[in-house]
Every structure is written in C-alpha cells, then in structure tokens.
Enzyme design. Structure first.
Site, short mmCIF file in Angstrom:
data_model
loop_
_atom_site.label_atom_id
_atom_site.label_comp_id
_atom_site.label_asym_id
_atom_site.label_seq_id
_atom_site.Cartn_x
_atom_site.Cartn_y
_atom_site.Cartn_z
N HIS A 105 37.42 36.62 43.20
CA HIS A 105 37.77 35.58 44.17
C HIS A 105 36.85 35.80 45.38
O HIS A 105 36.50 36.94 45.70
CB HIS A 105 39.19 35.73 44.71
N ASP A 108 38.03 38.49 47.62
CA ASP A 108 38.01 39.88 47.11
C ASP A 108 36.73 40.57 47.54
O ASP A 108 36.74 41.75 47.91
CB ASP A 108 37.96 39.94 45.57
C1 XUL Z 1 47.43 35.12 39.21
C2 XUL Z 1 46.19 35.13 38.43
C3 XUL Z 1 44.94 34.98 39.23
C4 XUL Z 1 43.90 34.15 38.58
C5 XUL Z 1 42.68 33.91 39.45
O1 XUL Z 1 48.56 35.35 38.46
O2 XUL Z 1 46.19 35.29 37.23
O3 XUL Z 1 44.46 36.25 39.50
O4 XUL Z 1 43.45 34.74 37.39
O5 XUL Z 1 43.02 33.35 40.68
#
Ligand code: XUL
Ligand code: CO
Length: 441
Positions: A105, A108
């Site tokens: 992300h 992150d």
């Molecule tokens: C949340 C989840 C996230 C997504 C990316 O449950 O799985 O980490 O994979 O935003």
C-alpha cells in the site's frame, strides 16, 4: 542503499531446499523452485509474493494489547531515511527466502504526512529507492494499492464517502499510488474497499454510494489508459470488517457490481482465503465463481481461525486448503499477471524477526505440497473422470438440446411423458473424499 556486506538478518542464511526428511527449521521441505510439476517449475506455478504491510509494518498489536513485534531496524519516525531502510530490510528478507514478488500500500512504504503534496512527494522518493532495490535484485511488484481506510478522513468510506471532498482526496491518492505502481513496473493494482460499505441505512444513500464507487473505478481505468499503465486491475472481495455491510462482500457481489457498471472488461478479482470464509464460503467456492466469469486474477494466500471468527490473516498451513486452491489454479491453466501473495501475519506471540522466516517457509511449503497433491489428483484422474461421467447425460439427446438452446418447454413435457422416471446416480461424496485423502501422502 544497502551495502553488500550489511545484513539486517545476520543469523539467517539463504533458505535452502533440503527435502522432506530434513529437520532444519530454516529449510524448505517441499518448495523446490526448480522442480517441475506438470511440466512447469514450482517457482512459476506458485509465484509467491510477500506483503509489505505485514512483513514490515505490522507491529502485531491487537484490540487489547500493544504491538509486540521486535523490529531492530526501525526508529519509528516518519522520516524518509527510516522508510528507505525498511525497504532495504524487506528486500534482504525477500532475497533470503527466494520470494520474487511483493505487494504494497502507498502508506506502507512511505509516510502519511497529513498533506497530499508532502505525502505524494515522500511516496515518489521512496518509490525511486524501491525501484533501485528491484533493479539490483530482479524482484518484481505483483501489485500496488492505496490505503483508503486507515486515515480518519476515510472513516465513512473513500469512494463511497458521503463527502465529495473525501472522494476527491481518495481519488488523488489512487492516482499517486497508480503512478508509483507504474513506475515500479507493477503487474497489477488492487482495490480493496476497506471502508466502502455502511453501518446503518438510517444515514446512508446506498444507490449514490455505489454510483460513486463505480465512478472512482472508471476514473482509474481512464487514468491507467492515459498514462499507458498495462497492469491488471483487481477488486478484492471481503464481507464485514470493517463495515457491517461491505459493497464488495464476495466474488458474486463484486462480479455483479462490475457488470452493472460496465467495468468487467477492466477488472479481475483478487481472492483471499480468510475473506472467503468470513463470507460464509469456502475458498474454492470463491475461486470457482471467479474462474467461471473468466475473472480470477490473483490470490491473497492466508487462512482464518474458525474459532475466532474475524480476519486473523494466518499463514496457510492447512494442506486440504492449499490443495484445493492449487487444483483450481491448475484447472484455470495457471496465473498470468497474478500470484500467491501472503497476506498473512504472525501471531502476536511470534514477535521475533526469525518468526517472519518460519511463517513464510511454512506457507511456501504448504503451497508446494498443495501443488504436488493437486497434480497427483489430476494424474490419478478418478475425480476428474467422475465429474465428467456425472454430467454425461448433457452430452447427447435431450440434455444436449437444452444446452444448445434448441429445446422447448413443450418438447420437454413430451419427452418426460414418453420416458420412465429418471434414475439418479449417487454423488459418491465420501468415496471422492477418500480418493483425495489417498493422494495426500
Ligand atoms: C484486508 C486486506 C488488504 C488488502 C489490500 O483484509 O486483505 O490488506 O489485501 O488492501
Ligand atoms: Co488481502
């Protein structure tokens, strides 16, 4: 940039493959990247990825207690030097495990600085550093995404916020995250609707929220085309947690949404095991729904705890689970842009950096075994043959006429009137479960 001599995991060797008889906890027993299964290497079948948010940013806190994870490389500041050092640690981690893909992300890898321009500039600077690390190591970005659920501004949604300015902020963040993903040569980009849902209809205009979510995705498709980003877009279904009602609650709901808003041509699904079980489905059900629509793109590999009942994001260890996933992936003909991303975290009690390695080694071995067992099930052939024979009545006669859309209701009535009561064969579920168990060895 990390100098060749420097190590953040000095005690950890390059993890070798030692085979099933090894008792070395820091060795693979089943994941042998070069070993061929159905004519393709395990490495290319499995396409393992590590999740930056869990490996580098998850302190392992829970609603009742503080983070426990020991991260000796962290100074816990929002500085860019801290962010870049973390990236160095992550790439050493990937190298030692032989994991060749990763996912992130925006928030992150680079700090949220409560100012769009500053946060975006920070993301660009860390992205350049990550690009150097990729170039030096040959690692590839499986997908990037924007965190549109952590900051308080998104507490009532991003694409589905009742506030148009929050929508605009989320869209701006998506633009910057697509730019970063594009700069890193990402193979895909994920939209997980973290807070795209609602808690109460007393304050919610569901129709407008869905229209706005679709508008955000259309804007992203337009932008992707404009900048020449060729990565695959994915939606990641998940019910509840955090919103009571998530608009993207399962694969069928996502596919319906994508069809309704004319987005299906530009999106596939990223299916996660613990999300499937929270939706009251098995993972193989969700994968099958996606495959039937030609829309299975990638997998977030983890497993839940049936006794706890929330998204525990545990590392996959259940061999039935990994076998059933790999049966579906083989049936589909393998991944193209996608892979198996360990969207999984250690338990709070497993707080040492060493546990990151045990966790990923276990997940990789569990999937390697699942792949071998799935290939054995297919080579055995009895399960496939049984299913073919179970539907054989559709291959000719009245069944074929229905499938070919030739039959009429009157013709079927005439057919039934002139034929004896149908004799239905046993489904033989228990026999088939026994065959699956025979292949798990
Ligand atoms: C949340 C989840 C996230 C997504 C990316 O449950 O799985 O980490 O994979 O935003
Ligand atoms: Co996920």
């Amino acid at each position: 940039m990390l100098s060749a001599a420097m190590s953040y995991f000095p005690e950890i060797p390059q993890i070798p493959y030692e085979g099933p008889t090894s008792k070395n906890a820091l060795a693979f027993k089943h994941y042998n990247p070069k070993e061929l299964v159905e004519g393709k290497s395990m490495h290319d079948h499995l396409r393992f990825a590590a999740a930056y948010w869990h490996v580098m940013r998850n302190g392992l806190g829970d609603p009742f207690g503080a983070p426990t994870a020991v991260m000796p490389w962290e100074d816990y500041s929002d500085s860019l030097s801290n962010a870049k050092r973390r990236a160095d640690v992550f790439f050493e981690f990937l190298g030692k495990l032989g994991i060749d893909f990763w996912c992130f992300h925006d928030r992150d890898v680079a700090p949220e600085l409560n100012d769009y321009k500053k946060s975006t500039a920070a993301l660009q600077e860390v992205t350049a550093h990550l690009g150097q690390l990729q170039q030096a190591s040959g690692k590839k970005l499986l997908w990037g995404t924007a965190c549109l659920f952590g900051h308080p501004r998104y507490s009532q949604g991003a694409g589905t916020s009742p506030n148009a300015e929050v929508f605009a902020y989320g869209a701006a963040q998506v633009k910057a995250a697509i730019d970063a993903t594009h700069a890193l040569g990402g193979l895909g980009y994920v939209f997980w609707g973290g807070r795209e849902g609602y808690a109460s209809l007393l304050n919610t205009h569901m129709g407008r929220e869905l229209d706005h979510l679709a508008a955000l995705l259309h804007l992203a498709v337009d932008y992707k085309r404009a900048i020449g980003f060729t990565g695959q877009f994915y939606i990641e279904p998940k019910p509840r947690e955090p919103s009571t009602h998530q608009y993207d609650s399962d694969a069928a709901a996502c596919l319906n949404f994508l069809r309704e808003y004319d987005l299906l041509g530009d999106f596939k699904l990223n299916i996660e095991t613990n999300h499937a079980t929270l939706a009251g489905h098995t993972m193989e059900h969700e994968l099958t729904v996606a495959i039937n629509a030609g829309a299975l793109g990638s997998i977030d590999a983890n497993q839940g705890d049936m006794l706890i009942g929330w998204d525990t994001d545990q590392f996959p260890t259940d061999l039935y689970g990994t076998t059933k996933v790999m049966l579906k992936v083989l049936e589909m003909g393998g991944f193209t842009t996608g892979g198996l991303n360990f969207d999984a975290k250690r338990r709070r009690e497993s707080h040492e950096p060493l546990d990151l390695f045990h966790a990923h080694i276990g997940g990789m071995d569990a999937f390697a075994r699942g792949l071998k067992i799935a290939a054995a099930v297919r080579a055995d052939g009895r399960l496939g043959k049984f299913v073919c024979e179970r539907y054989a009545s559709w291959n000719s006669g009245i069944g074929q006429r229905v499938e070919n859309k030739k039959a009429t209701l009157a013709e079927l009535a005439e057919y039934v009137s002139s034929h004896p009561e149908p004799v239905i064969a046993s489904g033989r579920q228990e026999m088939l479960e026994n065959i699956l168990n025979e292949c798990i060895c």
